[in-house]
Design a protein around this motif. Structure first.
Motif, mmCIF file in Angstrom:
data_model
loop_
_atom_site.group_PDB
_atom_site.id
_atom_site.type_symbol
_atom_site.label_atom_id
_atom_site.label_comp_id
_atom_site.label_asym_id
_atom_site.label_seq_id
_atom_site.Cartn_x
_atom_site.Cartn_y
_atom_site.Cartn_z
ATOM 1 N N ARG A 87 0.837 -1.199 0.000
ATOM 2 C CA ARG A 87 0.000 0.000 0.000
ATOM 3 C C ARG A 87 0.871 1.248 0.000
ATOM 4 O O ARG A 87 0.608 2.208 -0.719
ATOM 5 C CB ARG A 87 -0.924 0.014 1.232
ATOM 6 N N ASP A 88 1.926 1.235 0.819
ATOM 7 C CA ASP A 88 2.810 2.396 0.899
ATOM 8 C C ASP A 88 3.539 2.619 -0.423
ATOM 9 O O ASP A 88 3.664 3.760 -0.891
ATOM 10 C CB ASP A 88 3.827 2.208 2.032
ATOM 11 N N LEU A 89 4.036 1.545 -1.026
ATOM 12 C CA LEU A 89 4.760 1.666 -2.287
ATOM 13 C C LEU A 89 3.822 2.107 -3.402
ATOM 14 O O LEU A 89 4.175 2.968 -4.218
ATOM 15 C CB LEU A 89 5.416 0.330 -2.649
ATOM 16 N N ALA A 90 2.602 1.546 -3.425
ATOM 17 C CA ALA A 90 1.636 1.935 -4.448
ATOM 18 C C ALA A 90 1.277 3.416 -4.329
ATOM 19 O O ALA A 90 1.083 4.099 -5.330
ATOM 20 C CB ALA A 90 0.378 1.079 -4.330
ATOM 21 N N LYS A 91 1.194 3.905 -3.098
ATOM 22 C CA LYS A 91 0.894 5.330 -2.892
ATOM 23 C C LYS A 91 2.004 6.199 -3.469
ATOM 24 O O LYS A 91 1.740 7.207 -4.136
ATOM 25 C CB LYS A 91 0.731 5.612 -1.403
ATOM 26 N N LEU A 92 3.259 5.810 -3.241
ATOM 27 C CA LEU A 92 4.377 6.566 -3.790
ATOM 28 C C LEU A 92 4.394 6.489 -5.317
ATOM 29 O O LEU A 92 4.642 7.484 -5.998
ATOM 30 C CB LEU A 92 5.697 6.036 -3.222
ATOM 31 N N GLU A 93 4.129 5.308 -5.851
ATOM 32 C CA GLU A 93 4.112 5.159 -7.308
ATOM 33 C C GLU A 93 3.011 6.018 -7.923
ATOM 34 O O GLU A 93 3.147 6.490 -9.047
ATOM 35 C CB GLU A 93 3.925 3.687 -7.674
ATOM 36 N N GLY A 94 1.940 6.239 -7.153
ATOM 37 C CA GLY A 94 0.868 7.093 -7.629
ATOM 38 C C GLY A 94 1.268 8.552 -7.710
ATOM 39 O O GLY A 94 0.618 9.349 -8.398
ATOM 40 N N GLU A 95 2.342 8.933 -7.016
ATOM 41 C CA GLU A 95 2.827 10.310 -7.022
ATOM 42 C C GLU A 95 4.076 10.463 -7.885
ATOM 43 O O GLU A 95 4.685 11.521 -7.936
ATOM 44 C CB GLU A 95 3.158 10.753 -5.588
ATOM 45 N N THR A 96 4.445 9.386 -8.578
ATOM 46 C CA THR A 96 5.687 9.367 -9.342
ATOM 47 C C THR A 96 5.506 9.919 -10.756
ATOM 48 O O THR A 96 4.537 9.599 -11.439
ATOM 49 C CB THR A 96 6.220 7.920 -9.428
ATOM 50 N N VAL A 97 6.461 10.744 -11.185
ATOM 51 C CA VAL A 97 6.459 11.235 -12.564
ATOM 52 C C VAL A 97 7.523 10.530 -13.391
ATOM 53 O O VAL A 97 7.476 10.554 -14.618
ATOM 54 C CB VAL A 97 6.689 12.767 -12.614
ATOM 55 N N ASP A 98 8.473 9.915 -12.703
ATOM 56 C CA ASP A 98 9.547 9.195 -13.392
ATOM 57 C C ASP A 98 9.961 8.015 -12.524
ATOM 58 O O ASP A 98 10.357 8.195 -11.372
ATOM 59 C CB ASP A 98 10.741 10.117 -13.648
ATOM 60 N N LEU A 99 9.850 6.815 -13.063
ATOM 61 C CA LEU A 99 10.198 5.612 -12.305
ATOM 62 C C LEU A 99 11.210 4.803 -13.087
ATOM 63 O O LEU A 99 11.041 4.574 -14.289
ATOM 64 C CB LEU A 99 8.941 4.778 -12.037
ATOM 65 N N GLY A 100 12.271 4.385 -12.406
ATOM 66 C CA GLY A 100 13.279 3.539 -13.027
ATOM 67 C C GLY A 100 13.545 2.331 -12.161
ATOM 68 O O GLY A 100 13.599 2.456 -10.937
ATOM 69 N N ALA A 101 13.679 1.151 -12.768
ATOM 70 C CA ALA A 101 13.867 -0.062 -11.976
ATOM 71 C C ALA A 101 14.789 -1.045 -12.683
ATOM 72 O O ALA A 101 14.692 -1.249 -13.893
ATOM 73 C CB ALA A 101 12.520 -0.717 -11.702
ATOM 74 N N TYR A 102 15.675 -1.655 -11.904
ATOM 75 C CA TYR A 102 16.537 -2.730 -12.388
ATOM 76 C C TYR A 102 16.177 -3.995 -11.614
ATOM 77 O O TYR A 102 16.128 -3.990 -10.382
ATOM 78 C CB TYR A 102 18.015 -2.386 -12.176
ATOM 79 N N ALA A 103 15.860 -5.077 -12.329
ATOM 80 C CA ALA A 103 15.463 -6.337 -11.701
ATOM 81 C C ALA A 103 16.451 -7.431 -12.066
ATOM 82 O O ALA A 103 16.681 -7.698 -13.258
ATOM 83 C CB ALA A 103 14.055 -6.728 -12.144
#
Length: 270
Positions: A87-103
């Motif tokens: 829930r906390d991460l989804a809330k932050l992603e909802g406020e994100t304008v640029d997201l980068g991820a390495y998996a």
């Protein structure tokens, strides 16, 4: 349940259902029979031990004559269905304008199909119950609304080559997952790159990472390993993550070559 907030919501919902049931002069068994659920399920919901499905609340509302008061709790119950860290991460992603991820070990959560995500949760030890697996998979799929937001955030992913080859759930699950990667990679706001295994220099040996640039200009890092999830807000540490991610992207295949690589893998799976 994993957190006090969710527990409080479910206890409140459970008390309301019990009050309406008792006011209607019905036993738990009678209510269960009337709405198509077992007595044990009704008992568990009233005690706040199980999460009622929307169908449960709608039918209970109708049978007990609650006038929409039980159905109105669906939104709160749906939020409680997801683990707190999600829930906390989804809330932050909802406020994100640029997201980068390495998996590095598996397909990133925002790119996973439901079948692939379920297989990952089935591997957890100690094992999750079926209800817990459903809860986690639903939470992961809910986060994917980031692709549908307006304005669209800019999203980039770098996937380790091995994550595209490991047949999590079997070849059919992997094939559908690779097809989904191609679908996302063709979106205008999303970029997927592949980090080749044969690469000699690799800036991502520290493991998976995620960077979230928020609307207010602040950038946060997110790291997840085993059962631990940590947000990084210290500017110096975030800067290090940004530098590493920039190098990872520079070392990976270009977006065009990455999609061609995934298409080649799909051909090998035929």
């Amino acid at each position: 349940m994993e957190d006090e907030e969710a527990e409080a919501v479910l206890r409140t919902v459970g008390r309301q259902i019990r009050m309406w049931r008792e006011a209607a002069g019905m036993t738990q068994a009678e209510l269960g029979a009337a709405i198509g659920y077992g007595e044990e399920m009704v008992s568990s919901v009233e005690r706040g031990r199980r999460i009622p499905k929307p169908d449960f609340l709608d039918k209970a509302d109708e049978v007990l004559g609650a006038g929409g008061k039980l159905s109105a709790m669906k939104a709160d119950v749906e939020r409680a269905r997801y683990p707190k860290q999600v829930r906390d991460l989804a809330k932050l992603e909802g406020e994100t304008v640029d997201l980068g991820a390495y998996a590095s070990h598996h397909i990133h959560g925002l790119l996973q199909t439901p079948e692939y995500a379920r297989e990952l949760y089935l591997m957890r030890r100690p094992p999750y119950s079926e209800d817990e697996i459903d809860r986690h998979v639903a939470a992961r799929m809910e986060r994917k609304t980031i692709f549908e937001r307006t304005p669209r955030p800019h999203i980039t992913f770098v996937q380790e080559e091995v994550t595209l080859r490991r047949p999590i759930g079997g070849k059919l699950v992997l094939r559908r997952q690779l097809e989904h990667l191609l679908e996302v990679g063709r979106l205008r706001q999303a970029v997927i790159q592949v980090m080749p295994t044969e690469l000699v220099d690799h800036a991502g040996m520290g493991g998976s990472l995620q960077l979230l640039k928020l609307r207010d200009g602040k950038t946060l890092g997110h790291l997840e390993v085993q059962f631990l999830s940590r947000l990084i807000s210290d500017p110096r540490q975030v800067q290090t993550l940004e530098t590493n991610y920039g190098m990872i992207r520079a070392q990976a295949l270009t977006p065009r070559d990455s999609l061609a690589f995934i298409e080649k893998l799909l051909g090998e799976e035929t």
